[in-house]
Write a protein that holds these residues in place. Structure first.
Motif, PDB file in Angstrom:
ATOM      1  N   ASP A   1       0.815  -1.214   0.000  1.00  0.00           N
ATOM      2  CA  ASP A   1       0.000   0.000   0.000  1.00  0.00           C
ATOM      3  C   ASP A   1       0.849   1.265   0.000  1.00  0.00           C
ATOM      4  N   PHE A   2       2.045   1.162  -0.511  1.00  0.00           N
ATOM      5  CA  PHE A   2       2.921   2.328  -0.637  1.00  0.00           C
ATOM      6  C   PHE A   2       4.051   1.975  -1.595  1.00  0.00           C
ATOM      7  N   ALA A   3       4.334   2.899  -2.510  1.00  0.00           N
ATOM      8  CA  ALA A   3       5.454   2.721  -3.426  1.00  0.00           C
ATOM      9  C   ALA A   3       6.505   3.772  -3.092  1.00  0.00           C
ATOM     10  N   PRO A   4       7.649   3.381  -2.558  1.00  0.00           N
ATOM     11  CA  PRO A   4       8.703   4.354  -2.255  1.00  0.00           C
ATOM     12  C   PRO A   4       9.123   5.115  -3.508  1.00  0.00           C
ATOM     13  N   PRO A   5       9.691   6.301  -3.338  1.00  0.00           N
ATOM     14  CA  PRO A   5      10.090   7.109  -4.502  1.00  0.00           C
ATOM     15  C   PRO A   5      11.352   6.579  -5.176  1.00  0.00           C
ATOM     16  N   THR A   6      11.366   5.305  -5.462  1.00  0.00           N
ATOM     17  CA  THR A   6      12.457   4.648  -6.161  1.00  0.00           C
ATOM     18  C   THR A   6      11.919   3.377  -6.779  1.00  0.00           C
ATOM     19  N   ASP A   7      12.501   2.936  -7.873  1.00  0.00           N
ATOM     20  CA  ASP A   7      12.058   1.687  -8.491  1.00  0.00           C
ATOM     21  C   ASP A   7      12.979   0.533  -8.113  1.00  0.00           C
ATOM     22  N   GLU A   8      13.719   0.683  -7.020  1.00  0.00           N
ATOM     23  CA  GLU A   8      14.672  -0.336  -6.598  1.00  0.00           C
ATOM     24  C   GLU A   8      14.137  -1.205  -5.463  1.00  0.00           C
ATOM     25  N   ILE A   9      12.880  -0.979  -5.048  1.00  0.00           N
ATOM     26  CA  ILE A   9      12.295  -1.735  -3.945  1.00  0.00           C
ATOM     27  C   ILE A   9      10.956  -2.300  -4.396  1.00  0.00           C
ATOM     28  N   ASP A  10      10.674  -3.545  -4.046  1.00  0.00           N
ATOM     29  CA  ASP A  10       9.402  -4.177  -4.383  1.00  0.00           C
ATOM     30  C   ASP A  10       8.248  -3.471  -3.673  1.00  0.00           C
ATOM     31  N   SER A  11       7.122  -3.372  -4.373  1.00  0.00           N
ATOM     32  CA  SER A  11       5.936  -2.785  -3.761  1.00  0.00           C
ATOM     33  C   SER A  11       4.679  -3.286  -4.455  1.00  0.00           C
ATOM     34  N   VAL A  12       3.554  -3.242  -3.744  1.00  0.00           N
ATOM     35  CA  VAL A  12       2.255  -3.582  -4.319  1.00  0.00           C
ATOM     36  C   VAL A  12       1.225  -2.623  -3.728  1.00  0.00           C
ATOM     37  N   GLU A  13       0.417  -2.045  -4.595  1.00  0.00           N
ATOM     38  CA  GLU A  13      -0.570  -1.060  -4.158  1.00  0.00           C
ATOM     39  C   GLU A  13      -1.652  -0.927  -5.211  1.00  0.00           C
ATOM     40  N   ALA A  14      -2.674  -0.105  -4.892  1.00  0.00           N
ATOM     41  CA  ALA A  14      -3.688   0.279  -5.868  1.00  0.00           C
ATOM     42  C   ALA A  14      -3.372   1.687  -6.352  1.00  0.00           C
ATOM     43  N   ASP A  15      -3.753   1.999  -7.573  1.00  0.00           N
ATOM     44  CA  ASP A  15      -3.501   3.320  -8.146  1.00  0.00           C
ATOM     45  C   ASP A  15      -4.644   4.250  -7.741  1.00  0.00           C
ATOM     46  N   LEU A  16      -4.436   5.013  -6.661  1.00  0.00           N
ATOM     47  CA  LEU A  16      -5.493   5.875  -6.145  1.00  0.00           C
ATOM     48  C   LEU A  16      -5.776   7.065  -7.055  1.00  0.00           C
ATOM     49  N   MET A  17      -4.761   7.535  -7.767  1.00  0.00           N
ATOM     50  CA  MET A  17      -4.984   8.627  -8.713  1.00  0.00           C
ATOM     51  C   MET A  17      -5.943   8.182  -9.812  1.00  0.00           C
ATOM     52  N   LEU A  18      -5.678   7.022 -10.380  1.00  0.00           N
ATOM     53  CA  LEU A  18      -6.536   6.493 -11.439  1.00  0.00           C
ATOM     54  C   LEU A  18      -7.930   6.178 -10.903  1.00  0.00           C
ATOM     55  N   ALA A  19      -7.999   5.600  -9.711  1.00  0.00           N
ATOM     56  CA  ALA A  19      -9.292   5.261  -9.116  1.00  0.00           C
ATOM     57  C   ALA A  19     -10.144   6.506  -8.906  1.00  0.00           C
ATOM     58  N   THR A  20      -9.522   7.599  -8.475  1.00  0.00           N
ATOM     59  CA  THR A  20     -10.253   8.846  -8.244  1.00  0.00           C
ATOM     60  C   THR A  20     -10.787   9.407  -9.556  1.00  0.00           C
ATOM     61  N   ARG A  21      -9.950   9.399 -10.570  1.00  0.00           N
ATOM     62  CA  ARG A  21     -10.407   9.895 -11.874  1.00  0.00           C
ATOM     63  C   ARG A  21     -11.546   9.026 -12.424  1.00  0.00           C
ATOM     64  N   LYS A  22     -11.459   7.731 -12.216  1.00  0.00           N
ATOM     65  CA  LYS A  22     -12.507   6.833 -12.689  1.00  0.00           C
ATOM     66  C   LYS A  22     -13.832   7.138 -11.992  1.00  0.00           C
ATOM     67  N   LEU A  23     -13.768   7.393 -10.684  1.00  0.00           N
ATOM     68  CA  LEU A  23     -14.982   7.719  -9.938  1.00  0.00           C
ATOM     69  C   LEU A  23     -15.557   9.060 -10.385  1.00  0.00           C
ATOM     70  N   LEU A  24     -14.705  10.054 -10.528  1.00  0.00           N
ATOM     71  CA  LEU A  24     -15.159  11.378 -10.958  1.00  0.00           C
ATOM     72  C   LEU A  24     -15.810  11.332 -12.334  1.00  0.00           C
ATOM     73  N   GLN A  25     -15.180  10.634 -13.260  1.00  0.00           N
ATOM     74  CA  GLN A  25     -15.726  10.542 -14.604  1.00  0.00           C
ATOM     75  C   GLN A  25     -17.067   9.813 -14.615  1.00  0.00           C
ATOM     76  N   SER A  26     -17.175   8.780 -13.800  1.00  0.00           N
ATOM     77  CA  SER A  26     -18.428   8.027 -13.730  1.00  0.00           C
ATOM     78  C   SER A  26     -19.551   8.870 -13.141  1.00  0.00           C
ATOM     79  N   LEU A  27     -19.237   9.663 -12.122  1.00  0.00           N
ATOM     80  CA  LEU A  27     -20.247  10.554 -11.553  1.00  0.00           C
ATOM     81  C   LEU A  27     -20.657  11.610 -12.566  1.00  0.00           C
ATOM     82  N   ARG A  28     -19.691  12.085 -13.322  1.00  0.00           N
ATOM     83  CA  ARG A  28     -19.977  13.070 -14.369  1.00  0.00           C
ATOM     84  C   ARG A  28     -20.929  12.461 -15.411  1.00  0.00           C
ATOM     85  N   GLU A  29     -20.656  11.241 -15.803  1.00  0.00           N
ATOM     86  CA  GLU A  29     -21.495  10.570 -16.800  1.00  0.00           C
ATOM     87  C   GLU A  29     -22.891  10.285 -16.248  1.00  0.00           C
ATOM     88  N   ALA A  30     -22.992  10.182 -14.917  1.00  0.00           N
ATOM     89  CA  ALA A  30     -24.303   9.942 -14.297  1.00  0.00           C
ATOM     90  C   ALA A  30     -25.108  11.226 -14.162  1.00  0.00           C
TER      91      ALA A  30
END
Length: 341
Positions: free
Chosen positions: A145-174
């Motif tokens: 649930d966090f990606a350090p500011p480097t690509d040298e460490i393993d991480s797994v998370e959800a893309d909250l920026m993309l998720a927010t845009r998806k929600l906003l666009q869907s509400l707009r379409e509604a």
């Protein structure tokens, strides 16, 4: 030794279904209730898959330190992070791996504890000093649930920026046109980051791109129910009241519901509410809460898998992003086509 057939008989499903659930086959279509029943039955009967036994033994993963960015009392009131930790612990239990919980304190985790673990799963945001400390004392490190500011460490998370845009666009379409946002300032150890929290940042960028940004209806405070209550009352006191409100997590949405009802307004007739996390209480609110499902348990399970790969000899770092989905419920008006999102 208990067999898959015995578990299948106890639960009332096929042996193939049991096998796929216990091997964490994400392509299997099965209800959460059935999946939970299979896992709980397997644990009660002390079953372990051959693959699980062999992988943990061969890769030497005997003990994992879970280093949390929250204190115990903070995690207790945040069901999302409880679910994430349980995802790690249940996967480790299936693999017969011991886990040690290390919650946040005013000092860094003990070096001897970190060195004594086969690997570390760090949960949530950590600052540069903490990241360096963890790396220094154990080379097998994964962030959940966090990606350090480097690509040298393993991480797994959800893309909250993309998720927010998806929600906003869907509400707009509604049909929603004036969408407000109630979030938080992501303060860590008394210090605010140089960039705002990701959901708030995505909302601000989206609203400015659409030419509809209004700072009066984009407010931040803490991440609690009380914060959601205060921010909602402030937002709805504006003369040009929004027709939809996004809160940055479900706890804040509970506070928003309270404020809306106290002000004599109706959800979703007067204002729609949508949120993030999809904690268990979301579906039992009145009306049930539309929320973005963040795969907390799967993030935890994925972190364990990355750690196993590391112990197995993988050297190339991985950054894994899991998909999110919108759970449409009664707190928003939606078109039938959107229920599949």
């Amino acid at each position: 030794m208990v067999t898959i057939k015995e578990i299948a008989k106890a639960v009332g499903v096929s042996s193939a279904t049991v096998s796929r659930v216990l091997n964490f086959d994400q392509t299997l279509s099965v209800t959460p209730k059935t999946r939970q029943a299979i896992i709980e039955t397997a644990e009660a009967l002390k079953y372990e898959t051959p693959r699980a036994r062999n992988r943990a033994y061969q890769q030497g993963l005997g003990k994992v330190a879970l280093v949390h960015y929250l204190r115990p009392d903070q995690e207790f009131v945040d069901p999302y992070y409880v679910g994430l930790r349980l995802g790690i612990e249940s996967r480790c239990q299936a693999l017969k791996i011991e886990t040690i919980k290390v919650y946040h304190t005013d000092s860094l985790p003990e070096a001897s504890l970190l060195r004594g673990a086969s690997g570390i799963i760090a949960i949530g945001r950590h600052d540069e000093n903490e990241i360096d400390w963890l790396k220094r004392h154990n080379r097998n490190l994964v962030f959940a649930d966090f990606a350090p500011p480097t690509d040298e460490i393993d991480s797994v998370e959800a893309d909250l920026m993309l998720a927010t845009r998806k929600l906003l666009q869907s509400l707009r379409e509604a049909g929603y046109r004036r969408i407000a946002f109630a979030g938080w300032v992501d303060v860590y150890d008394g210090v605010a980051p140089t960039r705002v929290e990701r959901r708030c940042r995505a909302y601000t960028e989206w609203a400015k791109e659409a030419g509809v940004f209004d700072e009066r209806i984009c407010l931040t405070d803490g991440k609690t129910e009380d914060s959601g209550y205060r921010l909602t009352r402030q937002i709805l006191s504006q003369p040009d009241r929004p027709d939809a409100l996004i809160t940055a997590n479900d706890n804040m949405a509970v506070g928003a519901y309270r404020a809306i009802h106290e002000m004599g307004l109706s959800i979703p007739d007067d204002i729609a509410v949508a949120s993030f996390n999809d904690i268990s209480v979301a579906q039992f609110l009145n009306p049930p809460l539309t929320t973005v499902h963040l795969p907390a348990e799967e993030i935890g399970e994925g972190a364990v898998e990355l750690l196993l790969e590391r112990m197995g000899g993988r050297e190339l770092p991985k950054r894994v992003t899991l998909a999110t989905s919108i759970r449409w419920r009664g707190s928003t008006r939606i078109r039938a086509s959107q229920t599949a999102n």
